[in-house]
Scaffold this active site. Structure first.
Site, short mmCIF file in Angstrom:
data_model
loop_
_atom_site.label_atom_id
_atom_site.label_comp_id
_atom_site.label_asym_id
_atom_site.label_seq_id
_atom_site.Cartn_x
_atom_site.Cartn_y
_atom_site.Cartn_z
N ALA A 1 2.81 0.54 -0.61
CA ALA A 1 3.56 -0.04 -1.73
C ALA A 1 3.58 -1.56 -1.60
O ALA A 1 3.47 -2.09 -0.49
CB ALA A 1 4.99 0.50 -1.70
N GLY B 1 2.45 4.08 1.42
CA GLY B 1 2.11 4.69 0.13
C GLY B 1 0.62 4.94 0.02
O GLY B 1 0.20 5.86 -0.71
N GLU C 1 0.13 8.15 1.67
CA GLU C 1 0.77 9.18 0.83
C GLU C 1 -0.08 9.51 -0.39
O GLU C 1 -0.19 10.67 -0.79
CB GLU C 1 2.18 8.71 0.42
N GLU D 1 6.53 2.83 7.14
CA GLU D 1 7.72 2.50 6.35
C GLU D 1 8.96 2.29 7.23
O GLU D 1 9.80 1.45 6.93
CB GLU D 1 8.02 3.62 5.33
C1 LIG Z 1 8.59 3.52 0.15
C2 LIG Z 1 7.65 2.62 0.79
C3 LIG Z 1 6.33 2.76 0.69
C4 LIG Z 1 5.74 3.84 -0.09
C5 LIG Z 1 5.39 1.83 1.35
O1 LIG Z 1 4.23 1.99 1.26
S1 LIG Z 1 6.04 0.53 2.21
C6 LIG Z 1 4.60 -0.37 2.75
C7 LIG Z 1 3.94 0.30 3.90
N1 LIG Z 1 2.81 -0.47 4.32
C8 LIG Z 1 2.89 -1.30 5.34
O2 LIG Z 1 3.89 -1.44 5.98
C9 LIG Z 1 1.64 -2.06 5.65
C10 LIG Z 1 1.94 -3.52 5.74
N2 LIG Z 1 0.75 -4.33 5.96
C11 LIG Z 1 0.12 -4.37 7.14
O3 LIG Z 1 0.41 -3.70 8.09
C12 LIG Z 1 -0.98 -5.37 7.24
O4 LIG Z 1 -0.78 -6.36 6.27
C13 LIG Z 1 -2.39 -4.76 7.04
C14 LIG Z 1 -2.75 -3.91 8.25
C15 LIG Z 1 -2.47 -3.95 5.77
C16 LIG Z 1 -3.43 -5.92 6.94
O5 LIG Z 1 -3.31 -6.73 8.10
P1 LIG Z 1 -4.08 -8.12 8.20
O6 LIG Z 1 -5.48 -7.94 7.82
O7 LIG Z 1 -3.76 -8.68 9.54
O8 LIG Z 1 -3.46 -9.04 7.07
P2 LIG Z 1 -1.97 -9.54 6.87
O9 LIG Z 1 -1.01 -8.68 7.55
O10 LIG Z 1 -1.92 -10.99 7.19
O11 LIG Z 1 -1.79 -9.33 5.31
C17 LIG Z 1 -2.56 -10.07 4.37
C18 LIG Z 1 -1.66 -10.44 3.20
O12 LIG Z 1 -1.29 -9.26 2.54
C19 LIG Z 1 0.12 -9.16 2.45
N3 LIG Z 1 0.47 -7.74 2.53
C20 LIG Z 1 0.06 -6.85 3.43
N4 LIG Z 1 0.55 -5.65 3.15
C21 LIG Z 1 1.29 -5.79 2.05
C22 LIG Z 1 2.07 -4.88 1.26
N5 LIG Z 1 2.15 -3.59 1.57
N6 LIG Z 1 2.72 -5.37 0.21
C23 LIG Z 1 2.63 -6.68 -0.14
N7 LIG Z 1 1.91 -7.59 0.56
C24 LIG Z 1 1.26 -7.12 1.65
C25 LIG Z 1 0.61 -9.96 3.65
O13 LIG Z 1 1.91 -10.40 3.45
C26 LIG Z 1 -0.38 -11.09 3.64
O14 LIG Z 1 0.01 -11.97 2.62
P3 LIG Z 1 0.06 -13.53 2.86
O15 LIG Z 1 0.98 -13.76 3.98
O16 LIG Z 1 -1.33 -13.92 3.24
O17 LIG Z 1 0.54 -14.10 1.57
#
Ligand SMILES: C/C=C(\C)C(=O)SCCNC(=O)CCNC(=O)[C@H](O)C(C)(C)COP(=O)(O)OP(=O)(O)OC[C@H]1O[C@@H](n2cnc3c(N)ncnc32)[C@H](O)[C@@H]1OP(=O)(O)O
Length: 719
Positions: free
Chosen positions: A61, A100, A103, A123
């Site tokens: 998400a 998500g 999921e 999450e």
């Molecule tokens: C209910 C809840 C539900 C259904 C959910 O899904 S909650 C979200 C669950 N997902 C996560 O927790 C994953 C979070 N992200 C990561 O673990 C990592 O970002 C990654 C493994 C996906 C990629 O890692 P990496 O390549 O090292 O890059 P960054 O971590 O630096 O991320 C790059 C930019 O993307 C933004 N980001 C990452 N994931 C999300 C997200 N789920 N939503 C919004 N934005 C996301 C992150 O902040 C970085 O942005 P900037 O800092 O560069 O602006």
């Protein structure tokens, strides 16, 4: 936000297009919903593949949307529509399928992963639970115990492990998308019902209640007050005890509760703060985007004490070739044995070969002439460090970067003895250096942008959360710790016991209270520093009374404890009693209680009842107040940096977001009011005098944390 194409005649290919991680924003959810509807309606389409652009399936998400009102189609019906459809849908997972994203893949009928892909339901680390059916579908797919483990920890799983667990059906070294398209054609016409997870029962072993009860006990013990892991167990319990729809209802109820919680806000703040601190900037205009790091292939570590050994191990594990230096053969041999043992132990855990070949040991500094970066980790003594830096300056190649692992000494003073002050920078690691995630990168007044970029980049290679800080005494973390320690000692004087203070802090969420941490680190460390600072020992101003130093209140209690040979865990006695020297289980010690009682009698102090609230307010608000001063002095880029320092270096509970976030949650007017109160009661404690930034923020209506920078007086940054 989702591209639609028809390939191989009968396969609909739906590609998520929301770089960088294809997060499920409102637009992406709408795109998927429309594309799936079209594929299911089109008679020419016989099967569907869902994949993500740029080698990433989906990062889950869109976390940034959580703070805004919900728009667009919700995830749950979107995923249900995929599962309920009468055409086989295959998820082609490259990069990651997290939250998500996984999921969504669990709603598909088949999952094919690239061998380098990772999947997981993180999450819980954001203070939530997998609320798009994850808590109901995953147990049905892989069984209760493994699902509980993955959902309550948020652990990422490799494609190989996912295959073993049964999360994915196939793993490929080639294109997951190509294989999925081929596979989608092969499964046309096969029965879909067994592949619809919501129609299945969770496979349950006979001891299902024991597994659930044990999982609950485990998360409660580990969670230190975090609510999400507990809710995760409750949701998975529903996957066992209730039919699918009722389980989904439970999942939604638990999610609604978590979603509104301050813990979820704190954890989501930490997610972004951790990423924000990597994007550093200096007052000169240099920043992470315009400053190139120098290449570092060969590094050196000077001094193989506890810190030096940990740093060496961290560098080797990151694949760097390392020259390790000690003053004499005996120390060198001892250090070598310890480093080898640590690397072997680590490799064994990872089922890998220890990279001992990357190490070279020497007592001869001239062997450093080809190293790109040197980390000095000798004893915390300015004269000794200066001597080392002078030597390094003459033996190392002119463009080698010189780093000091001091925990608080003046980086400029060290730089001044070298011929290259612009190539000198502080890299303050935390013990054990190969385990702890925090690195303070200390900018000296002459450290060049290039050298800052090099240290920050090296920190990233070592897997650290690196935070740029200014060159002030104690830098950021240890500077803020002083008022916290002082308050803890004053509370003992006034009537508390170590276990009362520690109990309140552990209840708040710290893994260990302040006195247990001091025992673990060794009480002699602070004793030596206090002696050097003239607070105790022969250099004390003879005019100072026992409980006053340098014009302010001082507690000699820690010095008295050290004088009794109670140096903490290593001597079997400190603020607590241990079963043996080196023992780890702390028990309250009647001798310490007696020492405190005698002390109070000697100084005419009437002990009072002290409650947890006072412990927390005095210790934490004094620390937070110093955090505001750090910001005011321009020693940190922003509150996020301070918070990450405390979360990753000092055990501040992540679900409370760090000290500055916590202050904002408590309310700045409340923090100010309590500081003013305690300052009136203790006028001889300057740390309790509210900082002018805190006052200014309150006067201006307590703006949100990301606006605090606007209230700093300019020019402010010392970075
Ligand atoms: C209910 C809840 C539900 C259904 C959910 O899904 S909650 C979200 C669950 N997902 C996560 O927790 C994953 C979070 N992200 C990561 O673990 C990592 O970002 C990654 C493994 C996906 C990629 O890692 P990496 O390549 O090292 O890059 P960054 O971590 O630096 O991320 C790059 C930019 O993307 C933004 N980001 C990452 N994931 C999300 C997200 N789920 N939503 C919004 N934005 C996301 C992150 O902040 C970085 O942005 P900037 O800092 O560069 O602006």
């Amino acid at each position: 936000m989702a591209r639609y194409a028809q390939v191989q005649g009968s396969v609909a290919l739906i590609t998520l297009t929301n770089p960088p991680v294809n997060a499920l924003s409102a637009a992406v959810r709408l795109g998927i919903t429309e594309a799936v509807t079209r594929a299911l309606r089109d008679p020419k389409v016989k099967s569907v593949v869902i994949c993500g652009e740029n080698g990433v399936f989906c990062g889950g998400a869109d976390i940034r949307e959580f703070a805004k009102p919900m728009t667009g189609p919700p995830l749950v019906p979107m995923i249900s529509a995929i599962e309920e459809g009468d055409k086989p849908v295959v998820a082609a997972i490259e990069g990651v399928a997290f939250g998500g994203g996984l999921e969504l893949a669990l709603g598909c009928h088949y999952r094919i992963a690239h061998s380098k892909a990772r999947v997981g339901l993180p999450e819980v680390t954001l203070g939530l639970l997998p609320a798009a059916g994850g808590t109901q579908r995953l147990p049905r797919l892989i069984g209760l115990a493994p699902a509980l483990e993955l959902i309550t920890t948020g652990r990422h799983v490799t494609a190989q492990e996912a295959l073993k667990l049964g999360i994915v059906d196939k793993v490929t070294d080639q294109s997951a998308q190509d294989l999925a398209i081929q596979f989608a054609q092969e499964v046309i016409g096969q029965p879909l019902l067994p592949r619809k997870l919501s129609t299945q029962l969770t496979p349950c072993p006979p001891d299902v209640d024991t597994i659930l009860d044990e999982a609950m006990a485990r998360v409660k013990q580990r969670a230190r007050g975090a609510m999400a892991p507990v809710a995760c167990v409750q949701a998975v319990r529903a996957a066992v005890n209730l039919p699918y729809q009722a389980g989904m209802q439970k999942e939604q109820e638990l999610m609604a509760f978590l979603f509104r919680s301050s813990q979820a806000r704190a954890l989501q703040y930490c997610f972004f703060a951790q990423r924000a601190v990597g994007k550093w900037s200096l007052s000169s205009g240099a920043h992470s985007g315009n400053s190139k790091p120098r290449p570092v292939t060969k590094a050196a570590v000077i001094g193989l004490g506890t810190m030096g050994r940990g740093i060496t191990v961290a560098l080797v594990k990151a694949g760097l070739s390392v020259v390790a230096v000690e003053t004499n053969k005996k120390q060198l041999e001892m250090g070598k044995q310890m480093v080898s043992a640590m690397l072997k132990h680590d490799a064994q855990k990872m089922n890998a070969v220890p990279r001992l070949d990357l190490l070279h040991y020497t007592t001869d500094l001239s062997e450093l002439k080809n190293t790109d970066l040197i980390i000095e980790a000798v004893f915390e003594d300015m004269a000794l460090k200066k001597e080392v830096f002078k030597k390094l300056s003459s033996v190392c190649k002119p463009d080698a970067v010189l780093c000091t692992n001091t925990s608080g000494l003046d980086v400029d003073e060290l730089a001044s003895v070298t011929k290259r002050p612009e190539l000198v920078v502080g890299m303050h690691f935390f013990a054990p250096a190969h385990v702890m995630k925090l690195l303070e990168v200390v900018r000296g007044s002459r450290s060049s942008p290039e050298v800052m970029a090099t240290a920050m980049h090296l920190g990233k290679r070592l897997g650290k959360v690196s935070v740029v800080v200014g060159n002030c005494s104690g830098f950021v973390g240890n500077r803020m710790l002083r008022p916290y320690l002082d308050q803890a000692n004053f509370l003992l004087e006034e009537g508390a016991t170590p276990e009362l203070v520690d109990g309140a802090l552990e209840e708040f969420g710290f893994p260990m209270g302040v006195f247990k941490v001091s025992d673990l680190s060794g009480l002699d460390v602070g004793w030596r520093i206090r002696k050097e600072a003239g607070l105790t020992g022969p250099n004390v101003d003879p005019k100072d009374p026992l409980r006053r130093r340098q014009g302010r209140r001082y507690s000699p209690l820690p010095d008295l404890v050290c004088e009794q040979g109670r140096l903490g865990q290593k001597s079997g006695r400190g603020w607590y009693l241990y079963d043996k020297p080196g023992g780890r289980v702390a028990t309250p010690d009647p001798d310490i209680h007696k020492l405190l009682e005698d002390y109070r009698v000697r100084h005419g102090i009437r002990p009072r009842q002290i409650g947890s609230q006072e412990v927390l307010e005095r210790c934490l608000f004094a620390l937070i107040n110093e955090g505001f001063r750090v910001l005011e002095d321009g020693m940190a880029m922003g509150p996020e940096g301070i918070d990450m320092i405390y979360v990753f270096g000092y055990g501040w509970p992540r679900h409370r977001g760090g000290p500055m976030f916590y202050a904002a949650m408590v309310g700045l007017p409340r923090v100010l009011e309590r500081l003013e109160y305690y300052q009136q009661v203790h006028p001889d404690v300057p740390h309790l005098q509210p900082s002018s930034l805190l006052r200014r923020l309150v006067v201006n209506g307590s703006p949100p944390l990301d606006k605090w920078r606007d209230f700093l007086q300019r020019p402010h940054s010392q970075l």
